[in-house]
Write an enzyme that holds these catalytic residues in place. Sequence first.
Site, PDB file in Angstrom:
ATOM      1  N   HIS A   1       7.107  -2.245   0.887  1.00 27.47           N
ATOM      2  CA  HIS A   1       8.322  -1.730   1.517  1.00 27.47           C
ATOM      3  C   HIS A   1       8.731  -2.669   2.652  1.00 27.47           C
ATOM      4  CE1 HIS A   1      11.192   1.314   2.738  1.00 27.47           C
ATOM      5  NE2 HIS A   1      10.819   1.085   3.986  1.00 27.47           N
TER       6      HIS A   1
ATOM      7  N   MET B   1      13.429   0.367  -8.406  1.00 29.62           N
ATOM      8  CA  MET B   1      14.401   1.204  -7.710  1.00 29.62           C
ATOM      9  C   MET B   1      14.509   2.586  -8.346  1.00 29.62           C
ATOM     10  SD  MET B   1      15.075  -0.777  -5.338  1.00 29.62           S
ATOM     11  CE  MET B   1      16.476  -0.041  -4.487  1.00 29.62           C
TER      12      MET B   1
ATOM     13  N   LEU C   1       9.672   8.077  -8.543  1.00 31.80           N
ATOM     14  CA  LEU C   1       8.809   8.511  -9.643  1.00 31.80           C
ATOM     15  C   LEU C   1       8.749  10.040  -9.680  1.00 31.80           C
ATOM     16  CD1 LEU C   1       5.962   5.957  -8.883  1.00 31.80           C
ATOM     17  CD2 LEU C   1       7.650   5.799 -10.719  1.00 31.80           C
TER      18      LEU C   1
HETATM   19  C1  GRF Z   1      11.542  -6.194  -1.590  1.00 36.47           C
HETATM   20  O1  GRF Z   1      12.165  -6.398  -0.374  1.00 36.47           O
HETATM   21  C2  GRF Z   1      10.596  -5.031  -1.494  1.00 36.47           C
HETATM   22  O2  GRF Z   1      10.071  -4.834  -0.226  1.00 36.47           O
HETATM   23  C3  GRF Z   1      11.478  -3.855  -1.844  1.00 36.47           C
HETATM   24  O3  GRF Z   1      12.363  -4.350  -2.818  1.00 36.47           O
HETATM   25  C4  GRF Z   1      12.517  -5.755  -2.664  1.00 36.47           C
HETATM   26  C5  GRF Z   1      12.227  -6.367  -4.002  1.00 36.47           C
HETATM   27  O4  GRF Z   1      12.518  -7.739  -4.050  1.00 36.47           O
HETATM   28  N1  GRF Z   1      10.666  -2.738  -2.288  1.00 36.47           N
HETATM   29  P1  GRF Z   1      12.011  -8.589  -5.285  1.00 36.47           P
HETATM   30  O5  GRF Z   1      12.643  -7.978  -6.548  1.00 36.47           O
HETATM   31  O6  GRF Z   1      10.520  -8.519  -5.341  1.00 36.47           O
HETATM   32  O7  GRF Z   1      12.529  -9.967  -5.046  1.00 36.47           O
END
Ligand code: GRF
Length: 192
Positions: A107, A88, A91
Site C-alpha cells: 500500500h 484493484m 476481496l
Molecule cells: C502501487 O503503488 C501499490 O502500492 C498500489 O498500487 C500500485 C500498483 O502499481 N497498491 P504497479 O501496478 O505495481 O506498478
Amino acid sequence: MPDPKRVAVLISGRGSNMRALVEQARGYEVILVASNRPAAPGVEWARARGLQTWTMDSRGVSRDEFDRTVSSVLKDHRIGTIALAGYMRILTPAFVEEWSGRIVNIHPSLLPKYRGLDTHARAIAARDTTSGCTVHQVTQELDSGEILGSAEVTIEPGDTPEALEQRVRAAEHQLYPRVLAQFVASRRSLLP
Ligand code: GRF
C-alpha cells in the site's frame, strides 16, 4: 497445505511491483501472475517472460463468482502465498477467510495513515514531511491487517502527488521482495 514458497501475484494494471517480485525473487517463486484485466500491461510482460498467467475480465461477473473462480485457479496451481500488487478489487469475505494468513498487499502510504485511495495527495495536503509504503497482511478490513514492513520516503517542498508517487513506487520495488521473502520464510517455519 501447499508450500508458502509458491507465490501467485494478482495485478490489475502496470504491474511494476509484480516485476520487482519476479526479478528479485529469493526464497520464493512466482508460479502464477493473475489478473482481472486481460489487457493489463503487467500480464503482457509476464507472458513475454514465460511465466504462467491467468486472466478473466471481472466486469459483469458477481464478486462471489469471480473470487470463487480465482480461488480454484490458485488451488489448481498449488499456490501457498498470494501477493496483491495493484490489484484493484476488494476481496470477498469468503475469499479472505479461505486464504486467511496467506495474503499480503503493498500500500502506498505509511499505514495506518491513509488507507484507501489518493494517498499521495492526502499526505501532501496534510503537510506531512514523510510518506512511504507498507506491506501488510490482508484481512477483512481494508488496508488494516498486520504490518510486515514499511519504507519511508521524504516529502520534498513543492512535491506533487505524481512526483511523490514515483519515488514511493521506487521504494516499493525495494521493500516488497524483501518483505515477501521474510513472510514466506516465517510461514515455512510453521510447516510440519
Ligand atoms: C502501487 O503503488 C501499490 O502500492 C498500489 O498500487 C500500485 C500498483 O502499481 N497498491 P504497479 O501496478 O505495481 O506498478
